[in-house]
Motif scaffolding. Sequence first.
Motif, mmCIF file in Angstrom:
data_model
loop_
_atom_site.group_PDB
_atom_site.id
_atom_site.type_symbol
_atom_site.label_atom_id
_atom_site.label_comp_id
_atom_site.label_asym_id
_atom_site.label_seq_id
_atom_site.Cartn_x
_atom_site.Cartn_y
_atom_site.Cartn_z
ATOM 1 N N LEU A 10 0.327 10.031 -2.089
ATOM 2 C CA LEU A 10 1.299 8.966 -1.834
ATOM 3 C C LEU A 10 2.016 9.198 -0.517
ATOM 4 C CD1 LEU A 10 2.807 8.812 -5.429
ATOM 5 C CD2 LEU A 10 1.163 7.224 -4.421
ATOM 6 N N VAL A 11 2.515 8.108 0.069
ATOM 7 C CA VAL A 11 3.267 8.229 1.316
ATOM 8 C C VAL A 11 4.569 8.989 1.029
ATOM 9 C CG1 VAL A 11 2.282 6.137 2.312
ATOM 10 C CG2 VAL A 11 4.375 5.965 1.010
ATOM 11 N N PRO A 12 5.077 9.755 2.011
ATOM 12 C CA PRO A 12 6.300 10.535 1.806
ATOM 13 C C PRO A 12 7.518 9.649 1.530
ATOM 14 C CG PRO A 12 5.156 11.237 3.804
ATOM 15 C CD PRO A 12 4.473 9.995 3.315
ATOM 16 N N GLY A 13 8.411 10.143 0.695
ATOM 17 C CA GLY A 13 9.682 9.469 0.439
ATOM 18 C C GLY A 13 9.578 8.243 -0.443
ATOM 19 N N LEU A 14 8.496 8.100 -1.167
ATOM 20 C CA LEU A 14 8.273 6.904 -1.979
ATOM 21 C C LEU A 14 8.881 7.078 -3.360
ATOM 22 C CD1 LEU A 14 6.736 4.177 -2.222
ATOM 23 C CD2 LEU A 14 4.841 5.495 -3.133
ATOM 24 N N GLY A 15 9.695 6.111 -3.768
ATOM 25 C CA GLY A 15 10.194 6.051 -5.136
ATOM 26 C C GLY A 15 9.320 5.064 -5.891
ATOM 27 N N VAL A 16 8.580 5.543 -6.863
ATOM 28 C CA VAL A 16 7.608 4.681 -7.549
ATOM 29 C C VAL A 16 8.120 4.279 -8.917
ATOM 30 C CG1 VAL A 16 5.266 4.529 -8.458
ATOM 31 C CG2 VAL A 16 5.682 5.772 -6.351
ATOM 32 N N THR A 17 8.218 2.984 -9.117
ATOM 33 C CA THR A 17 8.460 2.421 -10.437
ATOM 34 C C THR A 17 7.585 1.190 -10.542
ATOM 35 O OG1 THR A 17 10.291 1.060 -9.663
ATOM 36 C CG2 THR A 17 10.855 3.205 -10.570
ATOM 37 N N GLU A 57 0.851 -1.192 0.000
ATOM 38 C CA GLU A 57 0.000 0.000 0.000
ATOM 39 C C GLU A 57 0.886 1.242 0.000
ATOM 40 O OE1 GLU A 57 -3.579 2.153 2.490
ATOM 41 O OE2 GLU A 57 -3.155 0.043 2.893
ATOM 42 N N VAL A 58 0.641 2.143 -0.957
ATOM 43 C CA VAL A 58 1.487 3.320 -1.099
ATOM 44 C C VAL A 58 0.727 4.633 -1.024
ATOM 45 C CG1 VAL A 58 3.294 2.140 -2.408
ATOM 46 C CG2 VAL A 58 1.377 3.212 -3.623
#
Length: 65
Positions: free
Chosen positions: A44-51, A27-28
Motif C-alpha cells: 500500500l502507498v505510505p500514510g494510507l488510512g484504509v476503511t 488506486e492505493v
Amino acid sequence: MAKQPTHRAYLVPESEPDAAKKPYWTEVGAIWPHCKGGGFDLVLVPGLGVTGRVVCIPVTVKEEA
C-alpha cells in the motif's frame, strides 16, 4: 517479488443505495505473487488510512505500456 505487479488495489467507498453516481475508485497499492507461492503481497502507498472495500483488479497489457 516479481518485477511487475500482477494486480492493482483500489479503495472503493460504499455508496448510498439511492446514489445516482458511481463511487470513485482510488488506486492505493499494487499486488505481487508471494515469492514462496500460495499467496500475494499487497503493498500500500505510505500514510494510507484504509476503511471500506479494497478491490483488486488484474493489470492489463495496456496499463503496462
